[in-house]
Enzyme design. Structure first.
Site, PDB file in Angstrom:
ATOM      1  N   THR A 194      40.631  31.565  45.514  1.00 46.10           N
ATOM      2  CA  THR A 194      40.956  32.930  45.967  1.00 46.10           C
ATOM      3  C   THR A 194      41.612  32.922  47.340  1.00 46.10           C
ATOM      4  OG1 THR A 194      40.064  35.143  46.366  1.00 46.10           O
ATOM      5  CG2 THR A 194      38.630  33.318  46.923  1.00 46.10           C
ATOM      6  N   ARG A 195      42.450  33.961  47.573  1.00 43.00           N
ATOM      7  CA  ARG A 195      43.047  34.160  48.888  1.00 43.00           C
ATOM      8  C   ARG A 195      42.750  35.578  49.370  1.00 43.00           C
ATOM      9  NH1 ARG A 195      47.738  36.573  46.250  1.00 43.00           N
ATOM     10  NH2 ARG A 195      48.199  37.727  48.143  1.00 43.00           N
ATOM     11  N   HIS A 199      35.088  41.207  46.149  1.00 46.61           N
ATOM     12  CA  HIS A 199      34.362  42.461  45.965  1.00 46.61           C
ATOM     13  C   HIS A 199      33.450  42.307  44.748  1.00 46.61           C
ATOM     14  CE1 HIS A 199      36.827  44.032  49.102  1.00 46.61           C
ATOM     15  NE2 HIS A 199      37.923  43.691  48.459  1.00 46.61           N
ATOM     16  N   HIS A 202      34.802  40.664  41.537  1.00 46.15           N
ATOM     17  CA  HIS A 202      34.976  39.201  41.602  1.00 46.15           C
ATOM     18  C   HIS A 202      33.636  38.505  41.443  1.00 46.15           C
ATOM     19  CE1 HIS A 202      38.265  40.841  44.186  1.00 46.15           C
ATOM     20  NE2 HIS A 202      38.957  40.116  43.326  1.00 46.15           N
ATOM     21  N   ARG A 288      44.953  36.645  35.638  1.00 43.59           N
ATOM     22  CA  ARG A 288      46.221  37.307  35.349  1.00 43.59           C
ATOM     23  C   ARG A 288      47.098  37.128  36.582  1.00 43.59           C
ATOM     24  NH1 ARG A 288      48.696  41.886  36.161  1.00 43.59           N
ATOM     25  NH2 ARG A 288      49.752  42.908  34.418  1.00 43.59           N
TER      26      ARG A 288
END
Ligand code: PPS
Length: 568
Positions: A194-195, A199, A202, A288
């Site tokens: 992740t970057r 929340h 996730h 996605r």
């Protein structure tokens, strides 16, 4: 593929004693000061994160990677890892030369034994690796406008890791992570790349992914370089720390990855998979539009939403990591819980907040509901992203000499000072050339240095909550974009094109410079004998012909109000 091989992987470091000796010897070598991106690449080369690479790619490997996503020996490798240098530096280098690679403080990190030196076909690299030679892609822009024109390749001898002063305990080499998994007896590990801040959605999806794969979870955020404009990694890591408490104890760990992302979508997903394999994981979540760079210059997505998943699936066996599809999770109001979007019970109300909407709410200081994120995360984000009306920003005027930039900028400064609240600094073209750039002329190279200096000062002012008003000619699109990226890391960048025509500027000729330029007495004069590239999509365009200064400055004020940067 089911059980991980957690034996150590090869690193490129020499032993501690040899490193001490080499470091002294390397003091006599010609040295290259690494760019921030090269430091990230070097770290992962040296610690085995980029295994099987043994150094910066040779020309042959580079061509194979660009064309076929493979090294010359056939191993799968989708991303060119190259050492780009300036023409001037490259002049003195030939195959056989050893170069000391230094960090930005001058510490020698490694020695590169040069085997190859070549001028790459960057347009080809852009087309093949990123899918289009389009400057709207951040990595293509980097390739053409930041990276040097010559590539050097060859094996690396690692002397020491780049030094990090932040979150030391959260940074692990591939072998450190492998040892950790061995020690805890973890057999299956699913990694989440992740970057962005995490929340509730996730947290739900990673938790589900781990449960479905019956695996432990590695939150593996990128803290090297991400997409320009992303939330800075200091803030993100504080947010991740808060979310980590929400997972069942001892099933989940987090480690920070000093990767410089390229936002290359499908190729990037395959690359991320290989990097995670090197870190000892068995499963990898691909979402996605994984590592998507956003829209191209025609306003269309660079990649299809599932291109990354398809390419990863194709090479899954070779990558050696199982892909776990990212489930888009949405909040179902009646059930007060998250569901995968395709499993929502019929007739229920779905709630979702997009990234853009979240940024708007943060900017405007609006409510962010508890169902969306954790209060600790929201508090952290609010601490570093105060509402726009309290943040610093930059107004960047650009236009021909005599277009009226300085006059409007002065009027704007006075109006903003009258309003009060934030310190205002005017970086006028002429003033900057007197105090910051007195040694510079008007060649393209010198103009670029001049504008980047202005950008640097403006970005520092913006970072510290002030208002910077810049008013140089700034004739080149690429340089203005570089300044925009520097500033948008900290606050808004408002580009104002003062679009007074060349005819009008020349007719006014307030400083008598156009006359001299026409007579050939001033060389490289913007609009006469040097180009001015008009901004295509400035935040505001004003034409001063027949309009008074006060009105132009007022237009800027209205724009700032509409952007929420000042309150009426
Ligand atoms: S640049 O291109 O952005 O670096 O230029 P800038 O720093 O704004 O400096 C522009 C002022 O320098 C004077 N001047 C010239 N301008 C353009 N081309 C040439 N060759 C040149 N030589 C001197 C000119 O007074 C510019 O001031 P402004 O305020 O724009 O009229």
């Amino acid at each position: 593929m089911s059980l991980p091989n957690l034996a150590p992987i090869p690193e490129l470091y020499v032993s501690h004693e040899s490193a001490q000796k080499l470091k002294i010897e390397a003091g006599n070598l010609v040295s290259w000061d690494l760019t921030p991106r090269q430091i990230c690449d070097l770290e992962l080369l040296m610690n085995g994160g980029f295994n099987p690479l043994k150094g910066f790619l040779s020309e042959e490997d580079y061509n194979c990677v660009v064309e076929d996503m493979r090294l010359a020996d056939g191993s799968l490798w989708p991303m060119p890892i190259t050492l780009d240098v300036s023409e001037k530096f490259a002049e003195g280098i030939a195959p056989g030369t050893d170069i000391a690679l230094r960090d930005q403080e001058g510490v020698i990190l490694a020695i590169l034994s040069v085997t190859d030196k070549w001028v790459p076909n960057k347009a080809r690299e852009a087309e093949k690796v990123f899918g289009a030679d389009d400057l709207a892609h951040p990595a293509v822009n980097y390739l053409h406008n930041v990276a040097g024109p010559v590539y050097l390749g060859g094996p690396i001898t690692g002397i020491q890791q780049p030094v990090h002063y932040d979150f030391k305990a959260r940074r692990d080499t591939p072998n450190e992570l492998r040892a950790y998994f061995r020690k805890l007896g973890w057999q299956k590990i699913v990694a989440f790349q992740t970057r962005n801040p995490l929340h509730r959605a996730h947290q739900e999806l990673t938790f589900r992914a781990a449960r479905e794969a019956q695996a432990n979870l590695l939150i593996h955020p990128v803290v090297g370089m991400t997409k320009p404009g992303d939330v800075d990694h200091f803030t993100r890591v504080r947010c991740y720390e808060a979310v980590l408490d929400k997972y069942p104890q001892s099933t989940t760990t987090m480690s920070l990855l000093n990767l410089a992302m390229r936002m290359a979508g499908p190729r990037e997903a395959v690359w991320h998979g290989l990097i995670r394999r090197n870190h000892g994981v068995t499963h990898f979540i691909v979402g996605r539009d994984h590592a998507g760079p956003g829209k191209n210059s025609a306003g269309k997505d660079f990649y299809g939403p599932y291109d990354a998943q398809e390419l990863f699936k194709k090479y899954e066996e070779e990558i050696g990591v199982v892909m776990v599809d990212f489930k888009h999770m949405v909040y179902v109001q009646e059930k007060a819980q998250y569901y995968p979007a395709n499993e929502v019970p019929e007739g229920c109300t779905v709630l979702d907040i997009s990234g853009t909407e979240l940024r708007r709410r943060l900017r405007e200081g609006l409510d962010i509901p508890e169902w969306f994120s954790f209060p600790e995360v929201v508090t952290e984000l609010r601490r570093t992203s105060p509402p726009r009306a309290k943040q610093g920003f930059t107004v960047f005027f650009t236009g021909l000499s005599g277009s009226g930039k300085s006059t409007i900028a002065n009027a704007l400064m006075v109006k903003l000072m009258e309003m009060g609240g934030r310190p205002v600094t005017l970086l006028d073209g002429d003033v900057v050339r007197k105090h910051l750039s007195s040694e510079l002329g008007f060649s393209k190279e010198h103009r670029d240095i001049n504008i980047k200096r202005i950008g640097y000062v403006a970005s520092e002012i913006t970072k510290n909550g002030g208002i910077a008003i810049c008013a140089p000619i700034a004739p080149y699109t690429a340089t203005r974009r570089a300044v925009r990226e520097m500033i948008e890391a900290y606050g808004a960048f408002v580009e104002v094109h003062v679009a007074t025509s060349i005819e009008e500027c020349e007719a006014r000729d307030r400083k008598g410079l156009y006359k001299l330029a026409r007579e050939g007495k001033i060389k490289e004069f913007t609009g006469i004998s040097d180009p001015y590239e008009e901004p295509a999509t400035p935040e505001l365009r004003v034409d001063t012909a027949g309009v008074d200064v006060d009105h132009c400055a007022h237009q800027v004020i209205l724009k700032l109000e509409s952007m929420g940067l000042i309150k009426a």
